[in-house]
Design a protein around this motif. Structure first.
Motif, short mmCIF file in Angstrom:
data_model
loop_
_atom_site.label_atom_id
_atom_site.label_comp_id
_atom_site.label_asym_id
_atom_site.label_seq_id
_atom_site.Cartn_x
_atom_site.Cartn_y
_atom_site.Cartn_z
N GLU A 440 -6.70 2.70 -4.09
CA GLU A 440 -5.38 3.22 -4.46
C GLU A 440 -5.44 4.24 -5.59
N THR A 450 0.16 3.56 -1.34
CA THR A 450 -0.37 2.34 -1.93
C THR A 450 0.29 1.14 -1.29
N ALA A 451 -0.53 0.12 -0.99
CA ALA A 451 -0.01 -1.10 -0.37
C ALA A 451 -0.40 -2.30 -1.23
N GLY A 452 0.48 -3.27 -1.33
CA GLY A 452 0.20 -4.46 -2.11
C GLY A 452 -0.37 -5.58 -1.25
N HIS A 453 -1.50 -6.18 -1.71
CA HIS A 453 -2.12 -7.31 -1.01
C HIS A 453 -2.71 -8.25 -2.05
N GLN A 460 -3.90 -4.23 -4.99
CA GLN A 460 -3.42 -3.08 -4.23
C GLN A 460 -4.55 -2.46 -3.42
N THR A 461 -4.17 -1.75 -2.36
CA THR A 461 -5.11 -0.99 -1.53
C THR A 461 -4.51 0.38 -1.26
N ASP A 552 -6.63 -0.80 5.89
CA ASP A 552 -6.49 -0.56 4.46
C ASP A 552 -7.88 -0.51 3.82
N ASP A 554 -9.60 -1.42 0.16
CA ASP A 554 -9.44 -2.02 -1.16
C ASP A 554 -10.20 -1.20 -2.21
#
Length: 559
Positions: A440, A450-453, A460-461, A552, A554
């Motif tokens: 990210e 940006t994606a939340g995991h 985030q990824t 995604d 990381d």
């Protein structure tokens, strides 16, 4: 040491594993000896022609001797595996004949230059490239100590570290070392009239396009051609030029000797030992590991010469800690030496992990009884194996329990006299520091977000990836990078990551597939080898068969 079972002899013969180099070495071939002179004429030329005829009769090649330059046509030259310029002088070929010879060498022909071959064709640039250096002057005939640098090449393997002989000793207009592989030099302190100083090459080899070139400045006197030692020198050069003896003839500089006759810094682990005589280590008993305990190495080029007798077995250990000296395979890797072993344990294999390119290995390998040269090029976790100058393996370690990045080197002994080593030398390279970058943390992009995991490092990824999207990372240079590892997840179609330098359309260094991992919260690691020498920012280009959340990322690491 741990070994895999070898193939049965019958299976070996039927598979042709070790027959290719030997069969090639035994196949008859033709050599052209050209001795036209347009300047000084050496009275040793007839003796040289006869000596080469004698060598041919005893070693499976036929000799045609000529001073007719009209022989230099594409059709005629194609008959010969090598052409010997035997003390030629002056301008001996016209433009058409020169063009034919250039095409002959560039397409795989061999050149042997003897003595005054360096006093020939001063105004023909290609010839200067092939011969390596031009004659300048010489003192009177006298005795000299010839220092042998390369004792693996067929032209010098029979010699000791110093070869004392009497000859006419050429000085050259320029030192050829930057462009050739030097086999032997003159010790100017042992005679009078040398003008080149401490580095005075007298014999060398090189490759020219697809062809091979060997030159010796010796061979002025008639007596030279009756000397069995000089004859063996000449024979080895002919065999190399004809492609019947393999050698690493790339220019070489910057190496430090680890073993060149003295064993300072070396220690034995396990059983057996190595005898040390004539600058050569020869195995006794075993299994054991003769390791360089004085220093660990990171990124480096390790070169060494080795010879097997018969169906022998050995290996070179890389990257093991001092605590693993007795079992170096537990912490590092072994590069195998055994032409008759199974695929992932044969010559050039990373033992038990990756077989060599069999075609490349067979084309590069000299048979038992002859010397071979390895270059083992370690950069981070990447290991490339070059056999007699030809790459036969390209391996990247992904096993977290083992590493090539730092450690000791060692030589394996597995029986009396089965393997010998010479001239172990190393050149340390710039260390590639692994760079881990959060996905990210891109500095420019197209299409991604940006994606939340919860399972991602930092939570985030880089995600929402569609086909053709990209993310650039100006903080991560591709300079020196040889591997790419990424932590990824996919609940979608998966796809590929292209690693590029500079921009989304910049040089492609490598690519790696990303599988469906079951969900975007389930992560796995993918890795690939990088090639090329680009120096820009890292750009990840994402591709896939469909759009809509392919995968995604990381984080990723360049090593």
């Amino acid at each position: 040491m741990r070994r895999l079972p070898v193939l049965a002899a019958a299976a070996l013969l039927s598979a042709g594993v070790v027959m290719t180099p030997a069969a090639q070495a035994q196949a008859p071939y033709q050599v052209l000896v050209f001795s036209k002179t347009a300047g000084f004429r050496h009275d040793s030329i007839p003796a040289g022609i006869q000596a080469i005829r004698d060598l041919g009769s005893a070693n499976g090649f036929t000799v045609t001797a000529t001073e007719n330059a009209a022989t230099f046509t594409p059709t005629e030259l194609a008959k010969y595996a090598a052409v010997v310029f035997l003390s030629t002088t002056g301008d001996v070929l016209d433009g058409t004949q020169q063009s034919a010879f250039e095409s002959y060498v560039n397409s795989g022909g061999g050149f042997v230059g003897v003595h005054a071959a360096a006093d020939t064709e001063y105004d023909w640039p290609f010839y200067g490239q092939v011969v390596g250096a031009y004659f300048l002057s010489h003192p009177n005939i006298q005795q000299v100590n010839v220092k042998v640098e390369d004792r693996a090449h067929a032209a010098t393997a029979h010699l000791g570290p110093v070869w004392t002989r009497t000859d006419e000793l050429y000085n050259y207009r320029a030192n050829p070392r930057p462009n050739v592989h030097v086999l032997a030099t003159l010790d100017e302190s042992s005679y009078s009239g040398g003008t080149m100083g401490a580095d005075h090459p007298i014999s060398w080899c090189r490759t020219v396009s697809s062809g091979r070139s060997f030159y010796t400045g010796l061979g002025h006197t008639i007596e030279s051609y009756a000397d069995p030692v000089f004859r063996a020198h000449l024979l080895g050069g002919i065999k190399f030029a004809a492609g019947r003896a393999k050698a690493d003839c790339r220019p070489e500089s910057g190496y430090t000797g680890l073993f060149t006759g003295t064993t300072t810094g070396w220690s034995q682990a396990g059983s057996g030992s190595f005898a040390n005589a004539d600058g050569t280590l020869s195995s006794r008993g075993g299994p054991g590991n003769y390791w360089y305990s004085a220093k660990e190495f990171g990124s480096y080029s390790l070169k060494l010469d080795w010879r097997l007798t018969g169906d022998g077995d050995s290996g070179i250990f890389l990257g093991f800690p001092a605590s693993g000296a007795a079992d170096p395979g537990a912490g590092g890797y072994e590069v195998a030496i055994d032409a008759s072993a199974a695929a992932n344990a044969t010559t050039g294999a990373v033992y038990g992990a990756q077989a060599p390119d069999a075609t490349a290995r067979d084309a590069a390998l000299n048979p038992p009884g002859q010397w071979n040269t390895f270059e083992l090029l370690v950069e981070g976790e990447r290991l490339r194996v070059l056999l007699n100058g030809r790459q036969v393996n390209d391996f990247t370690n992904t096993d977290p329990a083992r590493s090539l990045r730092q450690g000791h080197i060692g030589l394996q002994n597995l029986g009396d006299g089965t393997v010998s080593f010479r001239n172990v030398r190393v050149k340390e390279l710039g260390v590639v520091t692994p760079t881990q970058v959060q996905g990210e943390a891109y500095t420019s992009s197209s299409g991604v977000q940006t994606a939340g995991h919860a399972g991602a490092v930092g939570g985030q990824t880089v995600g929402y990836i569609d086909n053709g999207d990209w993310a650039a990372y100006s903080q991560a240079s591709t300079t020196g990078a040889r591997s790419f590892t990424a932590r990824v997840s996919s609940g979608g179609a998966g796809g590929r990551i292209e690693i590029r330098s500079g921009s989304s359309t910049g040089p492609l260094l490598g690519s790696v597939a990303v599988p469906n991992t079951g969900s975007f919260d389930t992560f796995t690691t993918v890795t690939t080898t990088l090639t090329g020498t680009a120096t820009g920012q890292t750009v990840l280009v994402f591709t896939g068969a469909t759009s809509g959340g392919l995968f995604d990322v990381d984080h990723f690491t360049l090593g």
